[in-house]
Write a protein that holds these residues in place. Sequence first.
Motif, PDB file in Angstrom:
ATOM      1  N   THR A  40      31.415  -7.289  13.352  1.00 49.41           N
ATOM      2  CA  THR A  40      30.473  -7.470  12.248  1.00 49.41           C
ATOM      3  C   THR A  40      29.550  -8.659  12.532  1.00 49.41           C
ATOM      4  O   THR A  40      29.830  -9.481  13.411  1.00 49.41           O
ATOM      5  N   PRO A  41      28.468  -8.785  11.775  1.00 46.46           N
ATOM      6  CA  PRO A  41      27.541  -9.911  11.998  1.00 46.46           C
ATOM      7  C   PRO A  41      28.143 -11.285  11.727  1.00 46.46           C
ATOM      8  O   PRO A  41      27.518 -12.296  12.059  1.00 46.46           O
ATOM      9  N   TRP A  42      29.335 -11.338  11.130  1.00 45.68           N
ATOM     10  CA  TRP A  42      29.899 -12.627  10.726  1.00 45.68           C
ATOM     11  C   TRP A  42      30.804 -13.234  11.800  1.00 45.68           C
ATOM     12  O   TRP A  42      31.308 -14.338  11.629  1.00 45.68           O
ATOM     13  N   SER A  43      30.994 -12.522  12.898  1.00 48.18           N
ATOM     14  CA  SER A  43      31.813 -13.042  13.993  1.00 48.18           C
ATOM     15  C   SER A  43      30.991 -13.967  14.881  1.00 48.18           C
ATOM     16  O   SER A  43      29.827 -13.693  15.165  1.00 48.18           O
ATOM     17  N   PRO A  44      31.578 -15.052  15.369  1.00 49.08           N
ATOM     18  CA  PRO A  44      30.847 -15.918  16.309  1.00 49.08           C
ATOM     19  C   PRO A  44      30.496 -15.191  17.607  1.00 49.08           C
ATOM     20  O   PRO A  44      29.508 -15.533  18.258  1.00 49.08           O
ATOM     21  N   THR A  83      40.822 -19.877   2.191  1.00 48.38           N
ATOM     22  CA  THR A  83      41.649 -20.011   3.389  1.00 48.38           C
ATOM     23  C   THR A  83      41.170 -19.075   4.495  1.00 48.38           C
ATOM     24  O   THR A  83      41.064 -19.465   5.662  1.00 48.38           O
ATOM     25  N   ALA A  84      40.866 -17.831   4.124  1.00 45.74           N
ATOM     26  CA  ALA A  84      40.373 -16.868   5.108  1.00 45.74           C
ATOM     27  C   ALA A  84      39.061 -17.336   5.730  1.00 45.74           C
ATOM     28  O   ALA A  84      38.851 -17.222   6.947  1.00 45.74           O
ATOM     29  N   LEU A  85      38.171 -17.884   4.913  1.00 41.18           N
ATOM     30  CA  LEU A  85      36.882 -18.354   5.421  1.00 41.18           C
ATOM     31  C   LEU A  85      37.049 -19.539   6.365  1.00 41.18           C
ATOM     32  O   LEU A  85      36.390 -19.620   7.404  1.00 41.18           O
ATOM     33  N   VAL A  86      37.933 -20.450   6.023  1.00 40.07           N
ATOM     34  CA  VAL A  86      38.154 -21.630   6.868  1.00 40.07           C
ATOM     35  C   VAL A  86      38.811 -21.237   8.191  1.00 40.07           C
ATOM     36  O   VAL A  86      38.389 -21.660   9.272  1.00 40.07           O
ATOM     37  N   LEU A  87      39.840 -20.390   8.122  1.00 42.02           N
ATOM     38  CA  LEU A  87      40.515 -19.954   9.343  1.00 42.02           C
ATOM     39  C   LEU A  87      39.588 -19.150  10.249  1.00 42.02           C
ATOM     40  O   LEU A  87      39.756 -19.124  11.466  1.00 42.02           O
ATOM     41  N   GLY A  88      38.587 -18.510   9.650  1.00 41.43           N
ATOM     42  CA  GLY A  88      37.641 -17.747  10.444  1.00 41.43           C
ATOM     43  C   GLY A  88      36.896 -18.586  11.468  1.00 41.43           C
ATOM     44  O   GLY A  88      36.443 -18.063  12.496  1.00 41.43           O
ATOM     45  N   PHE A  89      36.770 -19.899  11.225  1.00 35.25           N
ATOM     46  CA  PHE A  89      36.090 -20.764  12.187  1.00 35.25           C
ATOM     47  C   PHE A  89      36.843 -20.832  13.515  1.00 35.25           C
ATOM     48  O   PHE A  89      36.269 -21.191  14.547  1.00 35.25           O
ATOM     49  N   LEU A  90      38.134 -20.485  13.496  1.00 30.68           N
ATOM     50  CA  LEU A  90      38.917 -20.481  14.728  1.00 30.68           C
ATOM     51  C   LEU A  90      38.769 -19.165  15.491  1.00 30.68           C
ATOM     52  O   LEU A  90      39.343 -19.000  16.566  1.00 30.68           O
TER      53      LEU A  90
END
Length: 324
Positions: free
Chosen positions: A250-254, A29-36
């Motif tokens: 962090t490097p994982w942010s768009p 859920t956290a990974l999917v919501l991160g796309f927003l």
Amino acid sequence: MIGSNGEGRTAPPRVLHRLAIFVALLSLTALVLGFLGRWLWPFDLLNHFRVHCVAFLVLAAGVLLGLKDWKNGIVAALGAALAAIPLFDYLVPQNPASLPSSSEPSLRVLTFNVWFRNEDFARIADYLATSGADIAVLQEISEHQGRRLHAALEMYPYAYVGGASESDAIVFSRWPIGAAQTVQLSANGVSAIRVTIEWNERPITLVAAHLHWPIGPRTADRRNAELAGLAVLAQSHTDPLLVLGDFNITPWSPHFRAFLDASALHDCARGHGLDPTWPSQLIALGIRIDHCFASAHWRTLDASIGPSVGSDHRPVLVELQLAG
């Protein structure tokens, strides 16, 4: 789809099974919501914990497969594999072009948020003296503290501390500092320090910054505007450029990826691991928000995280060479 099915299991395995299902669902859920996160700041915060989510999914998959819940175990494992794809850039060593050249000197740069509550300047001075860094960039330090620390560091004859009140950063250098100034990054954002350093008879530019902490819509927007300002600043330089500091991302942010694309800089940590820098008190659960970025003139030989030096951050030490 992941779901709980505890039929046929004794009490302890049933509890373990449900816990594994819960952990897997929470991580996915956290990974999917991160796309927003590109549009909504709370979801961007979830992106910073991608490494943790991958670790939890691997653990959950191992438990579920061990309990012979093949369907849910495979879903968790596939989720972990997909989420881990961006991590490989940091785990896999870069191409042979990043190997050192014996004919070129190397430059060691350090960035360290010393923490405004850290008053152990003797410990900071000892670390800097033994770090081997040619240039040290410090954040969360005042001009007065910077002058006091500089007086204890004979190995750094040059310093720029005059911009600390505007930028929250100072620079120490073994090499002569030429032009030095603060640069406003955005209308309501922080300033960065920009200095020219004469390194081996060649001018290089170094930019030091400490961006806003993105908790809340206003400060998140300011952080993103500051990143955009840094990208514009980077694009205005044609000489060798290094950008260091505490970027609170962090490097994982768009927004991180957008900054790299817009600035044409590369992250010096790529190929050198996933070590976190904050919080140092819980480093095993930490995230990497302190960075060194470089223009295409540079190749990174090494990037490592330093020890705890009384701050809530760990130092970042990077060794580079000019690429050609």
